[in-house]
Design an enzyme around this catalytic site. Structure first.
Site, PDB file in Angstrom:
ATOM      1  N   CYS A  79       0.800  -1.227   0.000  1.00 40.89           N
ATOM      2  CA  CYS A  79       0.000   0.000   0.000  1.00 40.89           C
ATOM      3  C   CYS A  79       0.830   1.274   0.000  1.00 40.89           C
ATOM      4  CB  CYS A  79      -0.925   0.009   1.220  1.00 40.89           C
ATOM      5  SG  CYS A  79      -2.155  -1.306   1.239  1.00 40.89           S
ATOM      6  N   HIS A 135      -0.677   6.588   2.659  1.00 42.75           N
ATOM      7  CA  HIS A 135      -0.727   5.326   3.400  1.00 42.75           C
ATOM      8  C   HIS A 135      -1.805   5.310   4.477  1.00 42.75           C
ATOM      9  CE1 HIS A 135       0.547   1.448   4.609  1.00 42.75           C
ATOM     10  NE2 HIS A 135       1.121   1.813   5.747  1.00 42.75           N
TER      11      HIS A 135
END
Length: 485
Positions: A79, A135
């Site tokens: 991610c 994030h």
């Protein structure tokens, strides 16, 4: 600035979009379209829009109105680095952000790195975020989470992400109940659970759809899109599902009765031709337990339910475009940060260079689009989104971008892309996707090759086949060039 009807400016827009001609600031502001990013966390290629089994009608509707990229790939199958690459326009080899831990801003050369929302602000845009774009999401606190990159935004909607209900599926030690203690780490923080043993759960949230954080982020975006704005806007809304834990409202589990669930195909000998360096990772033990304890069918159900929940949120966002004043002057880019594995090749989640982990659904729609509803199977990278948005907006591209604009593919059905899609997982491990091929080279020099034309699920490593040596040489050259950069 009043809402612009780009239909009346179609010719000018087409010229700017296709050829990237720069304009004076005044001219650019007067003709710039809005930009909507819909970012989905951990959604793989099972979406029905891509021919998969997940029920995603809103993604299908957007694909019919835009262009679907069936062969799009993440820059990194994790991610944080994936999103950093998308939003900065540079590879991990440049930013230094290879893995999930850490804030890219703390790495050398990144303190003042220009992101897409910052660059658009410099060109007259308002930059708004809801949910997870970098994030982390902003959160509800007084101060935004540093890893939401607050300096990139004019405003972030103060909210959480995902759904509630995770604790219902954990034991007293915060480990998934179904594991029955099988993954405790003895002697660490009173038997501290590992990441997957805590988040590898699936089930129904007690929340109604409208009560979830993901829905509220979608609702905020829909309301924003339904209003007129004085400046062109870049609105990015991030949906957390189907990221782990796979917890969604009951109505989405009802769409997938457990007895109807088909689990992924998992050949017993699938790992026999895999290099030693790639045979296992931290998730392999978890995969073994999922299968041993009969959880794969339930996990698959949870993932599909979470995909459909995310699609419902997408539908809510798109309502704001369809019913508001910005319908005819908004670029829509829907992307997922990477794919997701459910026991394929002994892996869970992402963190590999195989297609199931790296293939990322991507749909682009823009004003006055030619031939909507077409799709392309040419390999492209999510690194290409930054330059694509600028080209479609008529904004001059900065020199630091490392991706290639997708505008030629969007405007010319016969265009043949020369550039491959290159994915990095941790330093020195690189995958090159081009045409029907996936070439992988690991940091120890070992390699794999898959032909998606004959083996779309990558069951057979054909790196040793004599007839493939020419394509291996071609794709290996891209890896060598990147490593020598």
């Amino acid at each position: 600035m009043k809402s612009i009807q780009l239909k009346s400016l179609g010719f000018l827009f087409l010229i700017v979009s296709q050829y990237g001609h720069s304009q004076s600031k005044k001219e650019t502001v007067a003709t710039k379209p809005n930009v909507l990013f819909i970012a989905i966390d951990d959604m793989n290629n099972w979406a029905s829009a891509m021919g998969g089994v997940a029920k995603t009608p809103n993604m299908e509707k957007l694909a019919k109105a835009g262009k679907l990229f069936t062969n799009a790939y993440c820059v990194v199958p994790a991610c944080n680095p994936s999103r950093v690459a998308i939003m900065t326009g540079v590879r991990p080899e440049t930013s230094g952000q290879y893995t999930n831990p850490g804030n890219f801003r703390d790495l050398p050369g990144n303190a003042n790195r220009i992101t897409l929302p910052l660059y658009l602000q410099q060109n007259g845009y308002e930059a708004i975020a809801a949910g997870k774009i970098f994030h982390n999401g902003r959160g509800k606190g007084t101060e935004p989470d540093p890893q939401s990159d607050p300096q990139s935004w004019n405003y972030q909607f103060p909210n959480d992400v995902g759904t509630k209900g995770h604790q219902l599926y954990l034991d007293k030690n915060n480990q998934a109940k179904w594991l029955e203690g099988a993954m405790y780490i003895e002697g660490m923080d009173s038997r501290k659970p590992e990441y997957l043993s805590k988040f590898g759960v699936w089930g129904v949230t007690p929340e109604k759809k409208e009560e979830t954080a993901d829905w509220k982020n979608a609702e905020f975006a829909s309301n924003y899109l339904g209003e007129k704005h004085d400046k062109p806007f870049f609105l990015a809304v991030g949906l957390f599902r189907p990221h782990s834990p796979q917890i969604a409202p009951q109505e989405f589990f009802d769409m997938y009765p457990l007895e109807s669930i088909q689990v992924p195909e998992l050949p017993e000998n699938d790992m026999d031709d895999i290099p030693e360096i790639a045979k296992t990772n931290f998730s392999s033990k978890f995969v073994e337990l999922v299968k041993e304890k009969g959880q794969l069918q339930k996990a698959t159900q949870g993932y599909l339910a979470s995909m459909s929940f995310a699609d419902a949120c997408i539908g809510k966002i798109l309502e704001g475009v369809e019913n508001g004043p910005n319908k005819d002057n908004t670029i829509i880019v829907l992307w997922t940060d990477h794919g997701w594995q459910l026991a394929q090749k002994e892996r869970w989640e992402k963190f590999s260079l195989w297609k199931q982990s790296t293939n990322s659904p991507l749909i682009i729609k823009y004003p006055n689009m030619k031939n909507p509803g077409e799709s392309t199977n040419q390999a492209v990278s999510l690194l290409d989104l930054f330059p694509t948005v600028l080209d479609l907006s008529g904004i001059e591209k900065p020199d630091f971008l490392e991706g290639t604009s997708l505008v030629p593919l969007l405007t010319d059905a016969n265009y043949k892309r020369k550039e491959p899609a290159i994915t990095t997982y941790e330093k020195g491990n690189i995958s090159v996707e081009k045409n029907d091929w996936n070439f992988i080279q690991y940091k120890d020099g070992s390699e794999e090759l898959y032909n998606h034309a004959t083996d779309p699920k990558e069951f057979k490593n054909v790196i040793k086949v004599k007839e493939n040596q020419a394509i291996i040489k071609e794709l290996r050259a891209y890896v060598t060039k990147l490593k020598n950069k």
